[in-house]
Design an enzyme around this catalytic site. Structure first.
Site, PDB file in Angstrom:
ATOM      1  N   ILE A  43      -2.023   0.992  -0.662  1.00 33.00           N
ATOM      2  CA  ILE A  43      -2.655  -0.081  -0.443  1.00 33.00           C
ATOM      3  C   ILE A  43      -2.931   0.905   1.020  1.00 33.00           C
ATOM      4  O   ILE A  43      -2.358   0.272   2.177  1.00 33.00           O
ATOM      5  CB  ILE A  43      -2.213  -1.197  -0.459  1.00 33.00           C
ATOM      6  N   ALA A  46      -7.834  -0.700   7.163  1.00 37.19           N
ATOM      7  CA  ALA A  46      -8.751   0.117   7.663  1.00 37.19           C
ATOM      8  C   ALA A  46      -8.016   0.140   8.959  1.00 37.19           C
ATOM      9  O   ALA A  46      -8.151   1.399   9.661  1.00 37.19           O
ATOM     10  CB  ALA A  46      -9.669  -1.133   8.737  1.00 37.19           C
ATOM     11  N   GLU A  55       5.445   4.575  -3.028  1.00 31.86           N
ATOM     12  CA  GLU A  55       7.229   4.118  -3.340  1.00 31.86           C
ATOM     13  C   GLU A  55       7.303   2.518  -2.261  1.00 31.86           C
ATOM     14  O   GLU A  55       8.158   2.094  -3.402  1.00 31.86           O
ATOM     15  CB  GLU A  55       7.512   5.267  -2.555  1.00 31.86           C
TER      16      GLU A  55
END
EC number: 3.5.4.5
Length: 133
Positions: A43, A46, A55
């Site tokens: 994920i 910015a 993981e």
């Protein structure tokens, strides 16, 4: 659950990756000794430092549900090359045991198997902290 089945779960998790910057999706699937599977994807943010790897997403989901007894973790990124856990992920994985099996794959059929001890030898673990107390 077999290594191949866990790899399939990691491939499915990769589809949920949020990677607008790197365009490099990674999926992970973690199996606990109780038989429960926790999945994760990378994920991005910015503010790159706030990005989380697949993981660690799977591990944090497992831990947040009180399931700390990790048996194995499958990781898949690029279909043409093996994607190994980064250094931070390796350190987080070894926190839960030196014998955790890692399945690093390109596909359900093509993968390699290691232990975290293979990928992070001479690691610093909770045992090291206990020696100093």
């Amino acid at each position: 659950m077999t290594e191949k089945e866990l790899m399939k779960k990691a491939i499915e998790a990769r589809e949920k990756a949020y990677v607008p910057y790197s365009k490099f999706p990674v999926g992970a699937a973690l199996l606990t000794k109780s038989g429960k599977v926790h999945t994760g994807c990378n994920i991005e943010c910015a503010s790159y430092g706030a990005t989380n790897c697949a993981e660690r997403t799977a591990i944090f989901k497992s831990v947040s549900e009180g399931d700390l007894d990790i048996d194995m973790i499958a990781v898949v990124g690029d279909e043409n090359a093996y994607t190994y856990p980064c250094g931070i992920c390796r350190q987080v994985i070894v926190e839960y045991g030196k014998n955790i099996k890692l399945i690093i794959g390109k596909s359900e059929e093509e993968y390699k198997v290691y232990t975290i001890e293979n990928l992070l030898p001479h690691s610093f673990t909770p045992d090291d902290l206990e020696k100093n107390n």
